[in-house]
Every structure is written in C-alpha cells, then in structure tokens.
Design a protein around this motif. Structure first.
Motif, PDB file in Angstrom:
ATOM      1  N   ALA A  83      50.429   9.109  32.680  1.00 33.06           N
ATOM      2  CA  ALA A  83      49.737   8.361  33.762  1.00 33.06           C
ATOM      3  C   ALA A  83      49.597   6.992  33.690  1.00 33.06           C
ATOM      4  O   ALA A  83      49.850   6.107  34.873  1.00 33.06           O
ATOM      5  N   CYS A  84      49.464   6.489  32.733  1.00 34.09           N
ATOM      6  CA  CYS A  84      49.410   4.828  32.389  1.00 34.09           C
ATOM      7  C   CYS A  84      50.686   4.505  32.911  1.00 34.09           C
ATOM      8  O   CYS A  84      50.851   3.456  33.458  1.00 34.09           O
ATOM      9  N   PHE A  85      51.856   5.073  32.396  1.00 35.23           N
ATOM     10  CA  PHE A  85      53.181   4.269  32.745  1.00 35.23           C
ATOM     11  C   PHE A  85      53.451   4.633  33.928  1.00 35.23           C
ATOM     12  O   PHE A  85      53.843   3.607  34.676  1.00 35.23           O
ATOM     13  N   PHE A  86      53.149   5.629  34.665  1.00 30.12           N
ATOM     14  CA  PHE A  86      53.254   5.793  36.100  1.00 30.12           C
ATOM     15  C   PHE A  86      52.746   4.685  36.992  1.00 30.12           C
ATOM     16  O   PHE A  86      53.094   4.099  37.884  1.00 30.12           O
ATOM     17  N   PHE A  87      51.240   4.374  36.939  1.00 29.96           N
ATOM     18  CA  PHE A  87      50.535   3.533  37.681  1.00 29.96           C
ATOM     19  C   PHE A  87      51.196   2.203  37.275  1.00 29.96           C
ATOM     20  O   PHE A  87      51.227   1.297  38.417  1.00 29.96           O
ATOM     21  N   ILE A  88      51.604   1.872  35.971  1.00 28.17           N
ATOM     22  CA  ILE A  88      52.253   0.425  36.355  1.00 28.17           C
ATOM     23  C   ILE A  88      53.623   0.417  37.010  1.00 28.17           C
ATOM     24  O   ILE A  88      54.036  -0.638  37.549  1.00 28.17           O
ATOM     25  N   GLY A  89      54.414   1.632  36.739  1.00 27.17           N
ATOM     26  CA  GLY A  89      55.400   1.466  37.475  1.00 27.17           C
ATOM     27  C   GLY A  89      55.333   1.406  39.009  1.00 27.17           C
ATOM     28  O   GLY A  89      55.889   0.948  39.701  1.00 27.17           O
ATOM     29  N   ILE A  90      54.201   2.116  39.558  1.00 28.55           N
ATOM     30  CA  ILE A  90      53.842   1.929  41.048  1.00 28.55           C
ATOM     31  C   ILE A  90      53.438   0.536  41.325  1.00 28.55           C
ATOM     32  O   ILE A  90      54.027  -0.042  42.371  1.00 28.55           O
ATOM     33  N   ASN A  91      53.046  -0.124  40.579  1.00 26.99           N
ATOM     34  CA  ASN A  91      52.852  -1.544  40.774  1.00 26.99           C
ATOM     35  C   ASN A  91      53.989  -2.500  40.944  1.00 26.99           C
ATOM     36  O   ASN A  91      54.115  -3.170  41.729  1.00 26.99           O
ATOM     37  N   TYR A  92      54.876  -2.069  39.811  1.00 23.90           N
ATOM     38  CA  TYR A  92      56.132  -2.758  40.053  1.00 23.90           C
ATOM     39  C   TYR A  92      56.746  -2.612  41.452  1.00 23.90           C
ATOM     40  O   TYR A  92      57.633  -3.315  42.152  1.00 23.90           O
ATOM     41  N   LEU A  93      56.825  -1.201  41.753  1.00 22.46           N
ATOM     42  CA  LEU A  93      57.154  -0.806  43.268  1.00 22.46           C
ATOM     43  C   LEU A  93      56.817  -1.313  44.130  1.00 22.46           C
ATOM     44  O   LEU A  93      57.553  -1.799  45.121  1.00 22.46           O
ATOM     45  N   GLU A  94      55.467  -1.600  44.192  1.00 22.46           N
ATOM     46  CA  GLU A  94      54.971  -2.155  45.344  1.00 22.46           C
ATOM     47  C   GLU A  94      55.416  -3.592  45.735  1.00 22.46           C
ATOM     48  O   GLU A  94      55.145  -3.889  46.863  1.00 22.46           O
ATOM     49  N   VAL A  95      55.597  -4.296  44.610  1.00 25.18           N
ATOM     50  CA  VAL A  95      56.026  -5.711  44.435  1.00 25.18           C
ATOM     51  C   VAL A  95      57.715  -5.568  44.811  1.00 25.18           C
ATOM     52  O   VAL A  95      58.297  -6.844  44.491  1.00 25.18           O
ATOM     53  N   GLU A  96      58.339  -4.617  44.692  1.00 24.10           N
ATOM     54  CA  GLU A  96      59.531  -4.538  45.097  1.00 24.10           C
ATOM     55  C   GLU A  96      60.503  -4.900  43.612  1.00 24.10           C
ATOM     56  O   GLU A  96      61.642  -5.571  43.852  1.00 24.10           O
ATOM     57  N   GLU A  97      59.996  -4.652  42.527  1.00 23.38           N
ATOM     58  CA  GLU A  97      60.502  -5.008  41.356  1.00 23.38           C
ATOM     59  C   GLU A  97      61.150  -3.755  40.809  1.00 23.38           C
ATOM     60  O   GLU A  97      60.370  -2.983  40.079  1.00 23.38           O
ATOM     61  N   LEU A  98      62.082  -3.284  41.158  1.00 24.71           N
ATOM     62  CA  LEU A  98      62.887  -1.909  41.024  1.00 24.71           C
ATOM     63  C   LEU A  98      63.118  -1.549  39.423  1.00 24.71           C
ATOM     64  O   LEU A  98      63.029  -0.526  38.702  1.00 24.71           O
ATOM     65  N   LYS A  99      63.697  -2.564  38.809  1.00 26.99           N
ATOM     66  CA  LYS A  99      63.998  -2.426  37.459  1.00 26.99           C
ATOM     67  C   LYS A  99      62.873  -2.294  36.387  1.00 26.99           C
ATOM     68  O   LYS A  99      62.848  -1.087  35.820  1.00 26.99           O
TER      69      LYS A  99
END
Length: 195
Positions: A160-176
């Motif tokens: 869950a923690c990894f997922f929410f961090i990933g979502i934050n990067y996705l929201e600022v369009e940092e895909l890598k």
C-alpha cells in the motif's frame, strides 16, 4: 427547506452552537457562503469549546480556502488557512494546503516548517510522510519528496505504501519512478492494488 426548519428550532429552543453549526452547513450547501461564515462565527463565539461546531467550521474554512485559491486569490486562501491554524494549530488539511500555497508563493522555508509539523503530528505514520512528500513532488522538489518517501517505506515497506508513492509520481507524470514503485507492489504479490 432545512433552513426554515432550523430557524423554527432556534426560535423554539434558542440558539445553540450545535444548531448554528447545522445551519451554517446548510447555508454552505445552498451556496450562501457569506451567510454560512457569519453563522459559523456566531456558533464559535457562543461556545468556542464545542467540538462539533469547531470541526464543521474548520471544514467550511477548508472549502473557503479552496474556493479562494480557485479564484486565484492566493492571499485570501493563505489568510483562511492561517485562521484555521489559529483555531487548531495541528489541523492537517490546513497545514498541507498552506504548505502547498507557500511553495507556490516562493515561501519555501515556511512551507518546510509546516510540513515538518505535519509529520511531527504523528511521527510513526508513513502516510504523513507520503502526504508531505507529495506536496514537495508537486512543486518539483524531488530531493525532499524522495527523502520523505524513503522514510515512509522504511517505516512501512508495504504494498500500500509503495502504491501510494507510485500514484503520486504518476500524478506529476513521472512514469519511471511511478513504475518503480508499482513494480515493488507487484513483487509483494499484491496485484489487487494495481487493478
């Protein structure tokens, strides 16, 4: 209408901070924000210790701050957040939104202080670190965001923690970096989060 009903109750049993808070919420839902503000202020002056009236007033002020920001009135949004913090110095929505406004106003030192307070409210919470990191990330302060995300995953290396961090990067369009965190979710065999 609910206002007529609340007015009748007020005439019958007198004004109470709880009744005024309900009336303020109803007025706000009707789009009568200035009237709602006056009623909430009456409720708070009637009984400043009423937890329900305080909570509803803080929620109302959050909406007022968002509306001011949406109208590009950053100064007013900042004033409202500061008013919230005068009522409750640890009110997390105000700490987070004010930090975001400060970052947008080039007041980075003030923003950093607020985000430290946000994390300090619950030092064992990875969620607070993810929230603070997301605010930094949206303002392109990657180093600060990455440090908080690392602290969060050190405290709780969960899918869950990894997922929410990933979502934050996705929201600022940092895909890598987003994919890196989503891969960590998949490594934990918790693909349900990714669906």
């Amino acid at each position: 209408s609910s206002i007529k009903h609340l007015d009748a109750m007020e005439r019958q049993s007198g004004a109470s901070s709880d009744l005024l808070a309900q009336k303020g919420m109803a007025l706000d839902m009707m789009g009568r924000h200035a009237d709602a503000r006056k009623i909430f202020e009456q409720a708070m002056s009637l009984d400043p210790s009423d937890a329900l009236a305080r909570r509803n007033y803080l929620l109302f002020l959050s909406q007022e701050a968002f509306r001011a920001d949406k109208r590009n009135n950053k100064k007013r949004a900042i004033e409202i957040c500061e008013q919230q913090l005068a009522l409750d110095q640890n009110y997390e929505p105000a700490l987070a939104f004010l930090a975001s406004l400060y970052l947008g106003s080039k007041r980075k030192a003030d923003a950093k202080e607020l985000l430290k307070r946000l994390v300090a409210n619950d030092p064992r919470s990875p969620q607070k670190r993810v929230l603070a990191g997301s605010i930094y990330l949206r303002d392109s302060m990657r180093k600060e965001a990455q440090a908080l995300f690392k602290e969060a995953t050190d405290l709780e290396p969960s899918p869950a923690c990894f997922f929410f961090i990933g979502i934050n990067y996705l929201e600022v369009e940092e895909l890598k970096p987003a994919l890196k965190y989503f891969d960590r979710v998949a490594e934990e065999d918790d693909a349900d989060l990714l669906v």
